[in-house]
Design a protein around this motif. Structure first.
Motif, mmCIF file in Angstrom:
data_model
loop_
_atom_site.group_PDB
_atom_site.id
_atom_site.type_symbol
_atom_site.label_atom_id
_atom_site.label_comp_id
_atom_site.label_asym_id
_atom_site.label_seq_id
_atom_site.Cartn_x
_atom_site.Cartn_y
_atom_site.Cartn_z
ATOM 1 N N GLN A 109 0.821 -1.206 0.000
ATOM 2 C CA GLN A 109 0.000 0.000 0.000
ATOM 3 C C GLN A 109 0.853 1.253 0.000
ATOM 4 N N THR A 110 1.947 1.200 0.748
ATOM 5 C CA THR A 110 2.849 2.358 0.761
ATOM 6 C C THR A 110 3.469 2.586 -0.609
ATOM 7 N N THR A 111 3.862 1.480 -1.253
ATOM 8 C CA THR A 111 4.431 1.593 -2.606
ATOM 9 C C THR A 111 3.395 2.145 -3.584
ATOM 10 N N GLU A 112 2.167 1.588 -3.515
ATOM 11 C CA GLU A 112 1.104 2.073 -4.401
ATOM 12 C C GLU A 112 0.778 3.530 -4.108
ATOM 13 N N ARG A 113 0.758 3.880 -2.807
ATOM 14 C CA ARG A 113 0.498 5.273 -2.462
ATOM 15 C C ARG A 113 1.574 6.195 -3.015
ATOM 16 N N ASP A 114 2.839 5.770 -2.882
ATOM 17 C CA ASP A 114 3.930 6.576 -3.419
ATOM 18 C C ASP A 114 3.822 6.698 -4.947
ATOM 19 N N GLU A 115 3.465 5.573 -5.598
ATOM 20 C CA GLU A 115 3.301 5.628 -7.052
ATOM 21 C C GLU A 115 2.154 6.553 -7.437
ATOM 22 N N LEU A 116 1.022 6.430 -6.707
ATOM 23 C CA LEU A 116 -0.109 7.311 -6.984
ATOM 24 C C LEU A 116 0.247 8.774 -6.732
ATOM 25 N N GLN A 117 0.994 9.021 -5.655
ATOM 26 C CA GLN A 117 1.413 10.392 -5.373
ATOM 27 C C GLN A 117 2.325 10.920 -6.470
ATOM 28 N N THR A 118 3.219 10.042 -6.949
ATOM 29 C CA THR A 118 4.096 10.446 -8.050
ATOM 30 C C THR A 118 3.304 10.747 -9.310
ATOM 31 N N ARG A 119 2.327 9.860 -9.610
ATOM 32 C CA ARG A 119 1.482 10.105 -10.781
ATOM 33 C C ARG A 119 0.665 11.379 -10.612
ATOM 34 N N TYR A 120 0.151 11.588 -9.390
ATOM 35 C CA TYR A 120 -0.638 12.798 -9.129
ATOM 36 C C TYR A 120 0.219 14.046 -9.314
ATOM 37 N N ASP A 121 1.433 14.006 -8.774
ATOM 38 C CA ASP A 121 2.333 15.147 -8.949
ATOM 39 C C ASP A 121 2.634 15.375 -10.428
ATOM 40 N N GLU A 122 2.839 14.270 -11.174
ATOM 41 C CA GLU A 122 3.096 14.403 -12.608
ATOM 42 C C GLU A 122 1.902 15.000 -13.332
ATOM 43 N N MET A 123 0.684 14.536 -12.954
ATOM 44 C CA MET A 123 -0.523 15.088 -13.558
ATOM 45 C C MET A 123 -0.701 16.552 -13.206
ATOM 46 N N GLU A 124 -0.379 16.913 -11.957
ATOM 47 C CA GLU A 124 -0.458 18.316 -11.567
ATOM 48 C C GLU A 124 0.506 19.152 -12.398
ATOM 49 N N ARG A 125 1.714 18.628 -12.592
ATOM 50 C CA ARG A 125 2.693 19.354 -13.395
ATOM 51 C C ARG A 125 2.221 19.513 -14.831
ATOM 52 N N LEU A 126 1.680 18.400 -15.392
ATOM 53 C CA LEU A 126 1.149 18.473 -16.752
ATOM 54 C C LEU A 126 -0.024 19.428 -16.831
ATOM 55 N N ASN A 127 -0.881 19.404 -15.795
ATOM 56 C CA ASN A 127 -2.038 20.301 -15.782
ATOM 57 C C ASN A 127 -1.592 21.757 -15.734
ATOM 58 N N ASP A 128 -0.563 22.038 -14.925
ATOM 59 C CA ASP A 128 -0.041 23.407 -14.869
ATOM 60 C C ASP A 128 0.529 23.821 -16.228
ATOM 61 N N ASN A 129 1.255 22.899 -16.858
ATOM 62 C CA ASN A 129 1.798 23.214 -18.181
ATOM 63 C C ASN A 129 0.690 23.456 -19.191
ATOM 64 N N LEU A 130 -0.340 22.580 -19.152
ATOM 65 C CA LEU A 130 -1.464 22.764 -20.073
ATOM 66 C C LEU A 130 -2.197 24.073 -19.793
ATOM 67 N N THR A 131 -2.340 24.412 -18.502
ATOM 68 C CA THR A 131 -3.015 25.667 -18.154
ATOM 69 C C THR A 131 -2.243 26.863 -18.691
ATOM 70 N N ARG A 132 -0.913 26.827 -18.504
ATOM 71 C CA ARG A 132 -0.096 27.923 -19.028
ATOM 72 C C ARG A 132 -0.187 27.997 -20.550
ATOM 73 N N LYS A 133 -0.124 26.820 -21.192
ATOM 74 C CA LYS A 133 -0.224 26.816 -22.654
ATOM 75 C C LYS A 133 -1.596 27.303 -23.103
ATOM 76 N N THR A 134 -2.638 26.883 -22.370
ATOM 77 C CA THR A 134 -3.997 27.325 -22.710
ATOM 78 C C THR A 134 -4.120 28.837 -22.567
ATOM 79 N N ASN A 135 -3.551 29.361 -21.479
ATOM 80 C CA ASN A 135 -3.608 30.815 -21.289
ATOM 81 C C ASN A 135 -2.860 31.538 -22.404
ATOM 82 N N ARG A 136 -1.690 30.967 -22.780
ATOM 83 C CA ARG A 136 -0.954 31.590 -23.891
ATOM 84 C C ARG A 136 -1.752 31.517 -25.185
#
Length: 289
Positions: A109-136
């Motif tokens: 569960q800890t490993t899965e949680r860490d993986e999910l957290q990593t994926r979530y952070d990656e999605m947040e980063r991608l979302n921020d990039n998409l938001t910036r690109k969308t604003n541009r």
């Protein structure tokens, strides 16, 4: 006889058994008739009490029976302790297995949680990039819309300039105006309305050169001059007062026989007042800027 019985035996003599019947409790000495019994006591000794002998036998019996009873009690106790130990061992084993499973599950569960957290952070980063690109992109779209609006305005202005610089067919250009004379005949009012539909007016003659140009059209033609508002006060259709006229002799005469002659007609370069209800050709004029 009694003395012989209680006398001290001579142990040097040999002992023999008589033939015949034998007493199991008697010991016979050789060459003598004296019989020695088991309850024989030496002279001067006190015979043992029967009660004491019985008590000693009971004690011996009790002491012989006592280990057997203890064994009967200890054996189940030992078995119970062994079973209890086995049960405790089984419980310990089960607890250890459960702990291992829980630890393994917790690690997973800890490993899965860490993986999910990593994926979530990656999605947040991608979302921020998409938001910036969308604003541009939105900013670029707004800029493009502004550019498009400006280009549209410039295109319309150029179109107007082209329209003003060139006369569409079949219009004819002279100086800064375009002229068109339809082949149809209409009265003065209908002619004026037709020219207005064409974004033009009945011709307004403001110079001698223009007067000469209008003479080139087939005659007679209506021009945009009348005194409909006030008799004798001739005005062009744009509201300006006429300053230079080309009336024929005795014109305008407002001939009553023809009705009120309140509209001007150009006949081969000479103006003549005529009833506005007459049908004639006409000339439309569109100014160029």
């Amino acid at each position: 006889m009694s003395e012989d019985i209680y006398a001290k035996p001579d142990l040097t003599k040999k002992v023999r058994f008589q033939t015949g019947e034998k007493d199991e409790n008697a010991v016979v000495f050789e060459n003598t008739d004296v019989r020695i019994y088991d309850n024989y006591m030496p002279q001067g000794s006190t015979p043992p009490k029967l009660q004491d002998s019985t008590t000693e036998d009971q004690l011996q019996t009790n002491s012989a029976n006592e280990p057997s009873g203890k064994k009967n009690v200890v054996r189940p106790a030992v078995m119970f302790l062994v079973l209890l130990c086995l049960l405790l061992l089984a419980v310990v084993i089960v607890l250890v297995v459960l702990w291992i499973q829980e630890k393994s599950l917790s690690d997973n569960q800890t490993t899965e949680r860490d993986e999910l957290q990593t994926r979530y952070d990656e999605m947040e980063r991608l979302n921020d990039n998409l938001t910036r690109k969308t604003n541009r992109l939105e900013g670029d779209i707004d800029l493009l819309m502004v550019i498009q609006i400006n280009l549209t305005k410039q295109r319309d202005e150029l179109q107007k300039q082209l329209e003003m610089s060139f006369c569409p067919d079949p219009w004819m250009r002279f100086d800064n105006s375009c002229y068109f004379s339809p082949t149809m005949e209409k009265n003065w009012f209908d002619s004026k309305a037709y020219c207005e539909i064409q974004n033009s007016t009945l011709v307004i003659i403001s110079s001698l050169n223009e007067h000469k140009f209008v003479r080139s059209f087939p005659s007679p033609v209506w021009i945009g001059l009348s005194d409909e508002e006030k008799e004798g006060e001739w005005k062009w259709v744009n509201g300006s007062v006429v300053t230079e006229t080309y009336w024929g002799n005795n014109q305008p005469d407002n001939n009553k026989n023809e009705g009120n002659e309140n509209c001007a007609l150009n006949v081969h370069g000479i103006w003549n007042d005529l009833s506005c209800n007459k049908n004639n050709c006409f000339v439309c004029e569109k100014l160029l800027k």
